[in-house]
Design an enzyme around this catalytic site. Structure first.
Site, PDB file in Angstrom:
ATOM      1  N   TYR A 156      23.433  -5.239  46.954  1.00 35.96           N
ATOM      2  CA  TYR A 156      24.346  -4.599  47.906  1.00 35.96           C
ATOM      3  C   TYR A 156      25.466  -5.556  48.342  1.00 35.96           C
ATOM      4  CZ  TYR A 156      20.674  -1.062  48.056  1.00 35.96           C
ATOM      5  OH  TYR A 156      19.743  -0.108  47.713  1.00 35.96           O
TER       6      TYR A 156
HETATM    7  C1  LIG Z   1      16.887  -2.981  44.220  1.00 39.41           C
HETATM    8  C2  LIG Z   1      16.819  -2.551  42.760  1.00 39.41           C
HETATM    9  C3  LIG Z   1      17.130  -1.070  42.660  1.00 39.41           C
HETATM   10  C4  LIG Z   1      17.880  -3.332  41.999  1.00 39.41           C
HETATM   11  O1  LIG Z   1      17.829  -2.978  40.627  1.00 39.41           O
HETATM   12  P1  LIG Z   1      17.719  -4.117  39.482  1.00 39.41           P
HETATM   13  O2  LIG Z   1      17.996  -3.465  38.208  1.00 39.41           O
HETATM   14  O3  LIG Z   1      16.411  -4.800  39.661  1.00 39.41           O
HETATM   15  O4  LIG Z   1      18.831  -5.150  39.937  1.00 39.41           O
HETATM   16  P2  LIG Z   1      20.360  -5.317  39.584  1.00 39.41           P
HETATM   17  O5  LIG Z   1      20.981  -4.206  38.862  1.00 39.41           O
HETATM   18  O6  LIG Z   1      21.006  -5.751  40.846  1.00 39.41           O
HETATM   19  O7  LIG Z   1      20.273  -6.506  38.574  1.00 39.41           O
HETATM   20  C5  LIG Z   1      20.099  -7.764  39.147  1.00 39.41           C
HETATM   21  C6  LIG Z   1      19.801  -8.847  38.176  1.00 39.41           C
HETATM   22  O8  LIG Z   1      20.119  -8.531  36.830  1.00 39.41           O
HETATM   23  C7  LIG Z   1      20.964  -9.525  36.284  1.00 39.41           C
HETATM   24  N1  LIG Z   1      21.874  -8.831  35.368  1.00 39.41           N
HETATM   25  C8  LIG Z   1      22.983  -8.153  35.682  1.00 39.41           C
HETATM   26  N2  LIG Z   1      23.539  -7.618  34.558  1.00 39.41           N
HETATM   27  C9  LIG Z   1      22.731  -7.981  33.526  1.00 39.41           C
HETATM   28  C10 LIG Z   1      22.740  -7.744  32.134  1.00 39.41           C
HETATM   29  N3  LIG Z   1      23.725  -7.016  31.563  1.00 39.41           N
HETATM   30  N4  LIG Z   1      21.734  -8.251  31.392  1.00 39.41           N
HETATM   31  C11 LIG Z   1      20.759  -8.985  31.962  1.00 39.41           C
HETATM   32  N5  LIG Z   1      20.685  -9.241  33.289  1.00 39.41           N
HETATM   33  C12 LIG Z   1      21.666  -8.736  34.057  1.00 39.41           C
HETATM   34  C13 LIG Z   1      21.660 -10.132  37.466  1.00 39.41           C
HETATM   35  O9  LIG Z   1      21.984 -11.480  37.213  1.00 39.41           O
HETATM   36  C14 LIG Z   1      20.636 -10.018  38.571  1.00 39.41           C
HETATM   37  O10 LIG Z   1      19.736 -11.092  38.628  1.00 39.41           O
HETATM   38  P3  LIG Z   1      19.077 -11.519  40.051  1.00 39.41           P
HETATM   39  O11 LIG Z   1      18.799 -10.289  40.877  1.00 39.41           O
HETATM   40  O12 LIG Z   1      17.842 -12.227  39.648  1.00 39.41           O
HETATM   41  O13 LIG Z   1      20.095 -12.370  40.693  1.00 39.41           O
HETATM   42  C15 LIG Z   1      15.420  -2.829  42.149  1.00 39.41           C
HETATM   43  O14 LIG Z   1      15.202  -4.225  42.102  1.00 39.41           O
HETATM   44  C16 LIG Z   1      14.288  -2.163  42.883  1.00 39.41           C
HETATM   45  O15 LIG Z   1      13.948  -1.016  42.593  1.00 39.41           O
HETATM   46  N6  LIG Z   1      13.652  -2.865  43.837  1.00 39.41           N
HETATM   47  C17 LIG Z   1      12.509  -2.360  44.566  1.00 39.41           C
HETATM   48  C18 LIG Z   1      12.837  -1.133  45.358  1.00 39.41           C
HETATM   49  C19 LIG Z   1      13.966  -1.350  46.316  1.00 39.41           C
HETATM   50  O16 LIG Z   1      14.017  -2.340  47.038  1.00 39.41           O
HETATM   51  N7  LIG Z   1      14.900  -0.396  46.352  1.00 39.41           N
HETATM   52  C20 LIG Z   1      16.013  -0.422  47.249  1.00 39.41           C
HETATM   53  C21 LIG Z   1      15.560   0.099  48.555  1.00 39.41           C
HETATM   54  S1  LIG Z   1      16.916   0.229  49.671  1.00 39.41           S
END
Ligand SMILES: CC(C)(COP(=O)(O)OP(=O)(O)OC[C@H]1O[C@@H](n2cnc3c(N)ncnc32)[C@H](O)[C@@H]1OP(=O)(O)O)[C@@H](O)C(=O)NCCC(=O)NCCS
Length: 189
Positions: A156
């Protein structure tokens, strides 16, 4: 020379309400697994997610594996007076003494965003978020998330959400939450 990024294997697509209804158990399974909630939460949340689908401005985006399994889900709708979340945030803003400003006018509430743990940390959440907000109604987007630090917080902040309300306790949940917001549309990456 830097290597070109490999193309994403997952498919990101909008879901209609009918399509989400057909995959609701799968979507709720992602939600409870990602959030670490007990399995019984699925039964509690199913009617709520179904009711949300009927709200104005509802929009949903999913991520699918090459086997067509759902691996990530996000949805939201236009916030409005009378909705539980809207009234909770309004109460929080009023009691904090903060300026309500126009945050609660014409906003898209990002209600849910979850990626199954097997797919987290590879940019899928950001892909879903960007696709969802690209077609979202409203002049701004608001969300609530448990106070961090978490991967959700990193995401975020990376896309420009700022603090609207911090350490807020929604009725019925002992955890402190932040309410974050930003104007729409998002700048392209
Ligand atoms: C929050 C959430 C939705 C984020 O989704 P995500 O796919 O895990 O995260 P992002 O899209 O932000 O990707 C982040 C990571 O991918 C990496 N990344 C980005 N693009 C990339 C790519 N093309 N290839 C590889 N890695 C990549 C980033 O460096 C980042 O690494 P970091 O978080 O370790 O710094 C997920 O982690 C989740 O479901 N969490 C639990 C539930 C939750 O908290 N939901 C939100 C409630 S409000």
């Amino acid at each position: 020379m830097t290597a070109a990024p490999s193309p994403r294997r997952e498919r990101i697509a909008e879901l209609t309400a009918d399509q989400l209804r057909a995959r609701l158990p799968e979507a709720l399974q992602i939600y409870v697994t990602a959030m670490g909630y007990p399995p019984s939460t699925v039964q509690q949340r199913a009617p709520m997610w179904s009711a949300h689908m009927l709200r104005a401005g509802w929009r949903c985006v999913g991520a699918f594996t090459d086997q067509d399994e759902l691996i990530g889900i996000g949805y939201g709708y236009l916030g409005a007076p009378g909705q539980w979340w809207h009234e909770q945030v309004r109460r929080g803003l009023l009691s904090s003494g903060a300026e309500i400003g126009d945050w609660l006018d014409d906003y898209f509430e990002l209600t849910e965003l979850h990626v199954h743990p097997s797919g987290q940390g590879a940019g899928l959440g950001e892909e879903i978020l960007r696709r969802l907000l690209a077609g979202a109604p409203g002049t701004k987007v608001l969300l609530s998330t448990p106070e961090g630090p978490t991967r959700a917080w990193r995401l975020y902040r990376r896309v420009g959400f700022t603090d609207v309300l911090r350490n807020y306790r929604f009725a019925g949940d002992p955890r402190p939450f932040a309410v974050l917001g930003r104007p729409l549309p998002l700048e392209p990456r």
